[in-house]
Design a protein around this motif. Structure first.
Motif, PDB file in Angstrom:
ATOM      1  N   VAL A   1       1.461  -1.257   0.056  1.00 23.06           N
ATOM      2  CA  VAL A   1      -0.389  -0.163   0.156  1.00 23.06           C
ATOM      3  C   VAL A   1       0.537   1.182   0.025  1.00 23.06           C
ATOM      4  CG1 VAL A   1      -1.741   1.754   1.227  1.00 23.06           C
ATOM      5  CG2 VAL A   1      -1.762  -1.145   1.048  1.00 23.06           C
TER       6      VAL A   1
ATOM      7  N   VAL B   1       2.461   1.849  -3.576  1.00 18.71           N
ATOM      8  CA  VAL B   1       1.127   1.963  -4.223  1.00 18.71           C
ATOM      9  C   VAL B   1       1.309   3.861  -4.544  1.00 18.71           C
ATOM     10  CG1 VAL B   1      -0.953   1.979  -5.244  1.00 18.71           C
ATOM     11  CG2 VAL B   1       0.419  -0.060  -4.975  1.00 18.71           C
ATOM     12  N   ARG B   2       1.055   4.173  -2.848  1.00 26.88           N
ATOM     13  CA  ARG B   2       0.518   5.311  -2.431  1.00 26.88           C
ATOM     14  C   ARG B   2       1.656   6.465  -3.140  1.00 26.88           C
ATOM     15  NH1 ARG B   2      -4.476   6.939  -2.364  1.00 26.88           N
ATOM     16  NH2 ARG B   2      -3.659   8.622  -0.972  1.00 26.88           N
TER      17      ARG B   2
ATOM     18  N   VAL C   1       0.599   7.203  -6.254  1.00 28.64           N
ATOM     19  CA  VAL C   1      -0.488   8.051  -6.679  1.00 28.64           C
ATOM     20  C   VAL C   1      -0.319   9.293  -5.560  1.00 28.64           C
ATOM     21  CG1 VAL C   1      -2.575   8.644  -5.808  1.00 28.64           C
ATOM     22  CG2 VAL C   1      -2.105   6.775  -6.499  1.00 28.64           C
TER      23      VAL C   1
ATOM     24  N   ASP D   1      -5.381   7.837 -11.168  1.00 27.04           N
ATOM     25  CA  ASP D   1      -5.010   7.635  -9.872  1.00 27.04           C
ATOM     26  C   ASP D   1      -5.649   6.480 -10.701  1.00 27.04           C
ATOM     27  OD1 ASP D   1      -4.924   9.561  -8.006  1.00 27.04           O
ATOM     28  OD2 ASP D   1      -7.515   9.801  -7.468  1.00 27.04           O
ATOM     29  N   ALA D   2      -6.955   6.005 -11.252  1.00 26.06           N
ATOM     30  CA  ALA D   2      -7.137   5.069 -11.742  1.00 26.06           C
ATOM     31  C   ALA D   2      -6.241   4.517 -12.105  1.00 26.06           C
ATOM     32  CB  ALA D   2      -8.302   4.985 -13.177  1.00 26.06           C
TER      33      ALA D   2
ATOM     34  N   TYR E   1      -2.841   3.536  -9.912  1.00 23.84           N
ATOM     35  CA  TYR E   1      -3.972   1.874  -8.925  1.00 23.84           C
ATOM     36  C   TYR E   1      -3.965   0.520  -9.944  1.00 23.84           C
ATOM     37  CZ  TYR E   1      -5.082   4.635  -4.708  1.00 23.84           C
ATOM     38  OH  TYR E   1      -4.747   5.502  -3.376  1.00 23.84           O
TER      39      TYR E   1
ATOM     40  N   THR F   1       0.023  -0.170 -10.892  1.00 22.52           N
ATOM     41  CA  THR F   1       0.500  -1.211  -9.511  1.00 22.52           C
ATOM     42  C   THR F   1      -0.322  -2.240  -9.537  1.00 22.52           C
ATOM     43  OG1 THR F   1      -0.592   0.464  -8.151  1.00 22.52           O
ATOM     44  CG2 THR F   1       1.727   0.902  -8.887  1.00 22.52           C
ATOM     45  N   GLY F   2      -1.372  -2.081  -9.783  1.00 28.89           N
ATOM     46  CA  GLY F   2      -2.771  -3.467  -8.436  1.00 28.89           C
ATOM     47  C   GLY F   2      -2.722  -4.561 -10.079  1.00 28.89           C
TER      48      GLY F   2
ATOM     49  N   TYR G   1      -6.911  -1.857 -17.437  1.00 27.73           N
ATOM     50  CA  TYR G   1      -5.563  -1.072 -17.372  1.00 27.73           C
ATOM     51  C   TYR G   1      -5.570  -0.890 -18.548  1.00 27.73           C
ATOM     52  CZ  TYR G   1      -0.551  -0.799 -16.881  1.00 27.73           C
ATOM     53  OH  TYR G   1       0.945  -0.378 -16.457  1.00 27.73           O
TER      54      TYR G   1
END
Length: 401
Positions: free
Chosen positions: A124, A127-128, A131, A153-154, A157, A160-161, A200
């Motif tokens: 987290v 990733v943050r 952002v 932001d999308a 995320y 990385t996600g 993505y």
């Protein structure tokens, strides 16, 4: 210390009161070297490597010299500043105490539970951070549209996600975040990898289209800093996790682009803070300039890793002495010791979700981020390192401890 290098970091301006030129934090050349340069070095090393395990020199250079060292630079923003401690005494006392208590409880439950919890908190945090950097560049460029914030932001995320999803869905990998098994094995997620990969890709296309629309229709300046952060995030997370399956390649793509920009930010802050309070401890420590800043962080990082290896891991005798067959501590002793040794990084994760936010912004911090004062308007970002002055901001290797 690699990538950006001392010369680049030394170019960060001290005592500057104006906003960053052209929407950059520290200037076009420095920003591109710190963000783009660190990613270029990481991707270059990954491309040149044949893969395999992280060698001793790589562990010393990337894990100790970048990953662990960047954790200790947080001290310049927090515990090395008595005035900062007086401003938020409860925060700086409660966070390490809570981290240690939680760590002991988790470790007593099981050692894997401890490492799994720390690994997901670290994810987290990583990733943050990305952002946050994007939110800072958005604030510097005065991009106040909700569409831009949501799309930025999308995409971050997703960038990385999606690799993290792939990692969970395709075990085992030749690397881990901290220890074997710290990520949950979830092969059943493999069915979601393709559809979410298409999402993505669609977000990436929408982002490019939005950038072109802003440049051609709205006549807005190109937000080069933001685009570099977005592109390098996508490239390094994909290459390090999906395209390759190597501890070395994962480490270099993971830690360099995370640690180098953060150290640049803290150094810029410390320089501004030294000008703001010339008789402070931070100012005295920075009397030796960049070498003093890096020297303290590297010394603490080496000492920490030596304690880890001599007391817990026993797997790097060529660097720290000892022998690989030394007896391990018992479970109760490890439950008390391991969370203590992990305290610098656990504290770093939580404090960096707070101290860079707008309500904690001080003049030195705003200037270090390229603002005359704390930015207004953009409520993006959230909790994360570089969660920075616009709230807006927000910011592993095998073992960052």
């Amino acid at each position: 210390m690699t990538t950006a290098g001392p010369d680049v970091l030394a170019a960060l301006p001290a005592g500057r009161s104006g906003a960053a030129h052209g929407g950059f934090l520290w200037g076009r050349g420095v920003d591109l070297a710190v963000f783009g340069g660190s990613a270029a070095v990481a991707l270059g090393l990954a491309a040149l490597s044949a893969g395999g395990a992280l060698p001793a020199w790589g562990f010393l250079l990337f894990v100790v010299g970048v990953d662990v060292a960047h954790v200790h630079t947080t001290l310049f923003r927090t515990y090395l500043d008595p005035e900062e401690l007086r401003r938020h005494p409860a925060l700086y006392a409660a966070v390490p105490l809570a981290c240690y208590a939680a760590g002991v409880a988790l470790h007593l439950a099981s050692e894997l539970t401890f490492w799994r919890a720390l690994a997901y908190v670290a994810v987290v945090h990583f990733v943050r951070q990305q952002v946050g950097w994007v939110a800072i560049y958005r604030a510097l460029a005065r991009e106040r549209s909700r569409v831009d914030r949501l799309l930025d932001d999308a995409l971050i995320y997703a960038a990385t996600g999606w690799p993290l999803l792939y990692w969970h869905a395709h075990p085992p990998r030749a690397f881990q975040w901290f220890v074997d098994g710290d990520f949950v094995s979830a092969p059943w997620l493999a069915a979601a990898v393709g559809p979410l990969g298409a999402v993505y890709a669609a977000l990436a296309v929408a982002y490019v289209a939005r950038a072109i629309q802003r440049a051609r229709v709205a006549r807005a300046p190109v937000n080069l800093g933001k685009h570099v952060v977005v592109a390098t995030t996508a490239a390094t997370w994909y290459v390090g996790i999906v395209a390759t399956d190597s501890d070395f390649q994962f480490t270099v793509t993971n830690v360099i682009v995370h640690g180098v920009p953060y150290m640049a930010l803290v150094f810029a802050y410390a320089r501004e803070r030294a000008v703001e309070a010339p008789h402070s401890l931070v100012a005295r420590l920075l009397a030796g300039g960049l070498l003093a800043f890096l020297g303290l962080a590297l010394a603490l990082a080496f000492a920490e890793e030596m304690l880890w290896d001599r007391l817990v891991w026993h797997d790097r005798p060529e660097l720290f002495g000892g022998a690989v067959d030394e007896p391990l501590l018992g479970p109760r002793a490890r439950a008390l010791l391991v969370p203590l040794l992990a305290l610098p990084q656990a504290t770093h994760y939580l404090l960096d979700a707070v101290v860079w936010r707008r309500r904690h912004t001080r003049p030195a911090q705003a200037r270090a981020l390229g603002f005359r004062t704390a930015p207004e308007g953009d409520e993006g970002g959230g909790s994360g390192e570089s969660g920075v002055a616009a709230r807006s901001a927000p910011p592993p290797a095998s073992r960052e401890a």
